[in-house]
Design an enzyme around this catalytic site. Structure first.
Site, PDB file in Angstrom:
ATOM      1  CB  CYS A 149      -4.541  -1.128   5.708  1.00 17.04           C
ATOM      2  SG  CYS A 149      -5.556  -0.710   6.886  1.00 17.04           S
ATOM      3  CG  ASN A 176       0.959  -6.039   6.925  1.00 17.09           C
ATOM      4  OD1 ASN A 176      -0.248  -5.356   6.645  1.00 17.09           O
ATOM      5  ND2 ASN A 176       1.833  -5.744   7.871  1.00 17.09           N
ATOM      6  CG  HIS A 186      -2.728  -2.074   9.480  1.00 18.44           C
ATOM      7  ND1 HIS A 186      -2.478  -1.471   8.337  1.00 18.44           N
ATOM      8  CD2 HIS A 186      -1.946  -3.301   9.335  1.00 18.44           C
ATOM      9  CE1 HIS A 186      -1.846  -2.028   7.517  1.00 18.44           C
ATOM     10  NE2 HIS A 186      -1.733  -3.330   7.896  1.00 18.44           N
ATOM     11  CD  GLN A 228      -1.235  -0.015   3.926  1.00 24.00           C
ATOM     12  OE1 GLN A 228      -1.604  -1.445   4.129  1.00 24.00           O
ATOM     13  NE2 GLN A 228      -1.587   1.114   4.271  1.00 24.00           N
TER      14      GLN A 228
END
Length: 447
Positions: A71, A388, A366, A65
């Site tokens: 996110c 992630n 997040h 990102q």
């Protein structure tokens, strides 16, 4: 004489006591030369938290990102794209994260301006007005906000609307858009005070939105209305999808019924009883035809069990957490034992999850994706595999390991297919939500 200040005698005493403990001097040397995280990192914890999992879901290549707060979009797409990869036998593919960014900004601008019209008669210094003025154009969001964007605008492959210099580093754009929106809020209030009606102000809003649209197109490019996409599958077979709309592409290749997906939270505070649903005042992006933000509050063990059930069916789990708490970003450890800061500073960090929420020390910050879990012989989770969106240079090629204790303390929300809820939980989810204040920690946005 006042006894509220710090005296010279007190400073001297603190200094002497510090010097008397040899561990303090060693800790000072370590931290001043290497920093807190590096000095507190536990080598033994790395050995305990191995990247091995008894249940795993196949995932795509880790995305990045960059310097943006998307996110929640990346995590949502990382789950959705698995459907496309499976249907088309693809090794990997990405959906355009720039595409929902454009429409999120456009919708948030309209949402903010409508909120300003709604609170027009409140004092400028009211807590509500000042809260709304804080960050009208931030990058963050929640699942229901993303769901509303997909329902209205569909999705497109990354090649169709690629990243720009601005989409990967949104701070400059957000700054100018935020300034413009605050200017428009000021215009509304001045004109309303002079006698203008809400209908007259909405006429002004049309020109305002024209400006916001222009700024977005200049920064992010113009979103496609129809497109052609070409790729090859794992067996090198050529695939071409011609003249399709983003909405048609979503229905054909992702195929989700968005109403089948629900969010469950864990907020163990006294003001939020378990088994009740909640929403947050003024939280959203799409004004009309949107899915309202809504979540069911359940004990943490329920979140664990629901996530495991979905993983065992081969489906990844979107989740929101406070990723910065007691974690090793570079190494990829979201574990309760990776940082020995209590030993380093010789003090315990003892707040409970409830206290951290109540006193502003923690909230969801997040969103990521759970793609695996390691279960013990009795079926209880030991650790979780996490995808992630910070690129492949962190963790294990972009994947993190999260121990179950950290998950219990710092995870706040998961996304599930409704079918995994029990009958009782489903009935609870269908209840009318309690409306939380705009500044409630459950209204925090994932970045």
């Amino acid at each position: 004489m006042s006894k509220t200040g710090i005296t010279t005698e007190e400073l001297n005493r603190l200094s002497e006591e510090f010097d008397q403990d040899r561990a303090n001097l060693l800790a000072m040397n370590a931290v001043t030369n290497n920093g807190i995280i590096a000095s507190a990192k536990s080598q033994a914890a790395k050995a305990r938290n191995q990247f091995g999992f008894s249940v795993e879901v196949e995932a795509g290549k880790v995305c990045d990102q960059k310097q943006s707060g998307r996110c929640w979009m990346f995590a949502s797409y990382n789950v959705m794209r698995l459907e496309i990869m499976k249907k088309l036998n693809l090794e990997n593919m990405e959906l355009s994260q720039n595409y929902p960014l454009f429409y999120d900004k456009l919708e948030k601008a309209n949402y903010f301006l409508e909120n300003m019209l709604e609170v027009m008669d409140e004092p400028l210094d009211s807590r509500t007005v000042q809260f709304l003025l804080q960050a009208p154009m931030g990058d963050g969001g929640q699942w229901d906000m993303f769901r509303s964007l997909v329902e209205k605008y569909g999705v497109v492959p990354k090649e169709v609307m690629p990243e720009t210099a601005v989409s990967g580093a949104t701070r400059e754009m957000d700054t100018f858009l935020t300034t413009k929106l605050r200017e428009y809020a000021s215009h509304f209030r001045k004109k309303h005070a002079a006698g203008a009606t809400i209908d007259e102000l909405r006429e002004d809003k049309k020109e305002m939105m024209k400006t916001i649209y222009r700024m977005l197109v200049i920064s992010l490019g113009k979103p496609p209305v129809r497109f052609t996409w070409e790729t090859r599958d794992k067996d090198k077979n050529f695939i071409r999808e011609k003249d399709i709309t983003p909405q048609e592409f979503f229905r054909k290749y992702v195929g989700w019924n968005l109403e089948d997906y629900v969010t469950v939270i864990n907020a163990p505070t006294r003001d939020k009883p378990y088994g009740r649903t909640y929403t947050v005042q003024f939280l959203g992006n799409v004004r009309e035809g949107a899915y309202p933000v809504k979540y069911l509050n359940l004990p943490m063990d329920d979140l664990r069990d629901l996530a495991i059930r979905q993983l065992k069916d081969g489906k990844a789990v979107w989740f929101g957490s406070d990723v910065g708490q007691f974690s090793d970003r570079r190494g990829g450890y979201l574990t309760s034992d990776i940082l020995q800061v209590s030993e380093l500073f010789h003090t315990e960090f003892g707040m409970t999850k409830e206290e951290r929420l109540d006193y502003g020390d923690s909230m969801m910050t997040h969103a990521m994706v759970i793609t695996g879990v390691d279960l013990d012989d009795s079926g209880r989770p030991l650790r979780w595999k996490v995808e992630n969106s910070w690129g492949e240079d962190v963790g294990e090629k972009g994947f993190y390991v999260m121990d179950d204790k950290w998950f219990g303390e710092f995870a706040y929300q998961i996304l599930l297919e409704r079918k995994y809820l029990s009958e009782e939980q489903a009935a609870q989810f269908d209840s009318d939500p309690i409306v939380l204040k705009p500044w409630d920690p459950m209204g925090s946005l994932a970045w």
